[in-house]
Design an enzyme around this catalytic site. Structure first.
Site, PDB file in Angstrom:
ATOM      1  N   HIS A  91      19.446  39.800  44.225  1.00 64.78           N
ATOM      2  CA  HIS A  91      20.428  39.510  43.188  1.00 64.78           C
ATOM      3  C   HIS A  91      21.570  40.544  43.221  1.00 64.78           C
ATOM      4  O   HIS A  91      22.751  40.181  43.293  1.00 64.78           O
ATOM      5  CB  HIS A  91      19.704  39.529  41.827  1.00 64.78           C
ATOM      6  N   GLU A  92      21.213  41.814  43.224  1.00 68.54           N
ATOM      7  CA  GLU A  92      22.242  42.860  43.242  1.00 68.54           C
ATOM      8  C   GLU A  92      22.998  42.859  44.563  1.00 68.54           C
ATOM      9  O   GLU A  92      24.202  43.140  44.592  1.00 68.54           O
ATOM     10  CB  GLU A  92      21.629  44.239  42.986  1.00 68.54           C
ATOM     11  N   ASP A 167      25.025  37.424  33.319  1.00 70.35           N
ATOM     12  CA  ASP A 167      26.123  37.207  34.275  1.00 70.35           C
ATOM     13  C   ASP A 167      26.825  35.890  33.987  1.00 70.35           C
ATOM     14  O   ASP A 167      28.050  35.805  33.976  1.00 70.35           O
ATOM     15  CB  ASP A 167      25.581  37.122  35.717  1.00 70.35           C
TER      16      ASP A 167
HETATM   17 ZN    ZN Z   1      23.565  40.174  37.852  1.00 71.18          ZN
END
Ligand code: ZN
Length: 316
Positions: A91-92, A167
């Site tokens: 994800h990062e 997000d």
């Molecule tokens: Zn994120």
């Protein structure tokens, strides 16, 4: 009170700054900090330096302090399964890679999968200057980066987690403001929709007055969706094309836990990073006099053991 005396002891010892402290970079990374936040930052940095047995406060100490002030303490004791760690890394990596590949985005500062506060990981960007105006291109890139975490999960594991909730909220909010506040939707034109009234009596809550028709409301929703989806597709195309490097960033994150800007850029350029060896806790440096050695020994139990973040990243 023992602990407090220890802290005050450090506080009044006035540890000097190390030469590697880059004040302009610190300033860019702490935009919006209040005076109290900055005081807390300096204090935390000095404490961390002392805890690591340093005679000067290094840039590393300020980085640690900044993360703590911004996002809360590290939560290394938090139990995270390997599978969860892997998802966080992917994800990062999605966010991080896009900050490097998208031309109008703020440059990356670092990316980490050390849990802090409510976050399992974080990609930090460093604004080049103090922005008061944002271009449409900048906002589009920012939305694409926000969506990048979720997309990276999708294309590597085929499923998604709830980790991207915040997000998506921020991406949608940016899209809505582009349409409703900044006149950046060609379909809606250079108009604003929804008058904002700050109600100071209600604890500065912002009340939004709907000053448009139901028909317009539907069009606004369509435009917000179009902006977000266009950036989603753009982001997805980039990450699919860069899937090898995406996985490489995630793998390196799993090993190193933190990657700096240069390291992410190198992976994005297809270059390998140096072999990483996990450093052991350093013994007291040579040349420390007996007095200082004794002080350190006394101080350590108060401050607790040296946390593992102290490990330096391999020099380039
Ligand atoms: Zn994120």
């Amino acid at each position: 009170m023992k602990g407090r005396e220890g802290i005050l002891g450090v506080h009044t010892r006035k540890i000097p700054l190390c030469d590697d402290v880059n004040v302009p970079v610190l300033a860019r990374g702490t935009a919006g900090f209040s005076g109290a936040d900055l005081a807390s930052l300096v204090n935390e940095a000095a404490l961390y330096a002392a805890r690591c047995n340093q005679k000067t406060v290094r840039m590393l100490d300020f980085e640690f302090a900044k993360d703590k002030v911004l996002m809360g303490s590290e939560r290394r004791s938090m139990i995270i399964s390997d599978a969860e760690k892997r998802i966080t890394a992917v994800h990062e990596a999605g966010h991080a890679l896009l900050t490097v590949l998208l031309p109008h985005a703020d440059p990356i500062h670092k990316v980490t999968i050390i849990p802090r506060g409510m976050a399992l990981g974080l990609t930090q960007q460093l604004p080049v200057d103090e922005k008061h105006n944002y271009s449409r291109e900048y906002l589009d890139d920012q939305i694409a980066i926000l969506l990048g975490g979720r997309i990276a999960e999708e294309i590597t594991s085929g499923s998604v987690t709830t980790g991207a909730g915040n997000d998506l909220e921020r991406a949608t909010e940016l899209g809505r403001r582009m349409v409703c506040e900044w006149g950046m939707s060609d379909a809606m034109g250079p108009l604003t929709f929804g008058k904002k009234e700050e109600q100071i009596f209600l604890g500065r809550e912002i009340a939004q007055h709907q000053d448009y028709s139901e028909d317009t409301a539907i069009k606004i929703d369509q435009e917000v969706k179009r902006i977000v989806m266009q950036n989603y597709e753009r982001s997805r195309e980039i990450l699919i094309a860069e899937k090898v490097n995406l996985q490489k960033v995630a793998e390196e994150l799993l090993v190193r836990e933190v990657l700096d800007a240069e390291q992410v850029r190198r992976i994005a350029a297809g270059q390998a990073l140096e072999q990483y060896t996990r450093p052991t806790v350093q013994p007291a440096a040579a040349g420390v006099d007996e007095d200082e050695a004794r002080r350190r020994k006394e101080r350590l139990p108060i401050m607790g053991p040296v946390p593992p973040l102290q490990k330096p990243l391999p020099a380039d």
